[in-house]
Scaffold this active site. Structure first.
Site, mmCIF file in Angstrom:
data_model
loop_
_atom_site.group_PDB
_atom_site.id
_atom_site.type_symbol
_atom_site.label_atom_id
_atom_site.label_comp_id
_atom_site.label_asym_id
_atom_site.label_seq_id
_atom_site.Cartn_x
_atom_site.Cartn_y
_atom_site.Cartn_z
ATOM 1 N N GLU A 134 0.818 -1.213 0.000
ATOM 2 C CA GLU A 134 0.000 0.000 0.000
ATOM 3 C C GLU A 134 0.859 1.274 0.000
ATOM 4 O O GLU A 134 0.499 2.267 -0.642
ATOM 5 C CB GLU A 134 -0.982 0.006 1.171
ATOM 6 C CG GLU A 134 -1.921 -1.187 1.229
ATOM 7 C CD GLU A 134 -2.810 -1.412 0.004
ATOM 8 O OE1 GLU A 134 -2.798 -0.602 -0.947
ATOM 9 O OE2 GLU A 134 -3.540 -2.421 -0.010
ATOM 10 N N ILE A 135 1.994 1.263 0.682
ATOM 11 C CA ILE A 135 2.881 2.431 0.651
ATOM 12 C C ILE A 135 3.467 2.596 -0.753
ATOM 13 O O ILE A 135 3.583 3.724 -1.247
ATOM 14 C CB ILE A 135 3.957 2.353 1.756
ATOM 15 C CG1 ILE A 135 3.285 2.539 3.129
ATOM 16 C CG2 ILE A 135 5.058 3.400 1.534
ATOM 17 C CD1 ILE A 135 4.177 2.269 4.326
#
Length: 166
Positions: A134-135
């Site tokens: 997700e980052i």
């Protein structure tokens, strides 16, 4: 709470870095709630604001019912273990396809909660994989960019074929 349409690959918004959140207000809490509902409807276990076309650094994860959903605002990887693991990944923006991606086995992240408080979290296994996945998305790196060119091309062809048959 609203279920939003999900931005689909290869939409160029998925390749754009998200902006940091600066306002920790009701609008942010509403965005987090909308992300959770949208993720559950997809279904998925993780989602970012860019997945619904909002270019802000917000992630919602719900890996298990006991722990419930967690919201990470402006998350940053502070440390990653040298040990690597392979894990099967996919995306709500590219449903129906997945592949093995190499990630760090453990990470430590810092982030803000929805009230603006700074937090840290150490994770391993699936949660560590999700943080990195997700980052990456917040940084404008779609997960298939972690695959070899050949694997990526095959996956994209498969996804396009799925889109034509539905």
């Amino acid at each position: 709470m609203t279920i939003h349409p999900i931005v689909r690959y290869p939409d160029r918004r998925l390749a754009m870095p998200a902006r940091p959140v600066t306002a920790f207000d009701d609008g942010l809490r509403e965005l987090a709630a909308d992300l959770l509902e949208t993720m559950r409807a997809a279904p998925g276990i993780g989602i970012t604001a860019p997945h619904i076309g909002v270019p802000l650094r917000v992630v919602v994860l719900e890996l298990d019912a006991r722990d419930g959903a967690l919201t990470y605002v402006n998350p940053v990887i502070e440390w990653a273990s040298p040990e690597m693991i392979m894990h099967r990944e996919g995306s709500v923006s590219m449903p129906g396809v997945n592949d093995e991606v190499q990630r760090h086995a453990q990470v430590r992240i810092s982030y803000h909660d929805v009230d603006g408080n700074i937090q840290t979290e150490e994770s391993d296994g699936l949660r560590a994989v999700c943080h990195q996945h997700e980052i990456d998305q917040l940084d404008g790196m779609f997960w298939i960019q972690r695959l070899s060119r050949l694997k990526r091309e095959r996956l994209v062809k498969k996804f396009e074929k799925l889109g034509r048959s539905s």
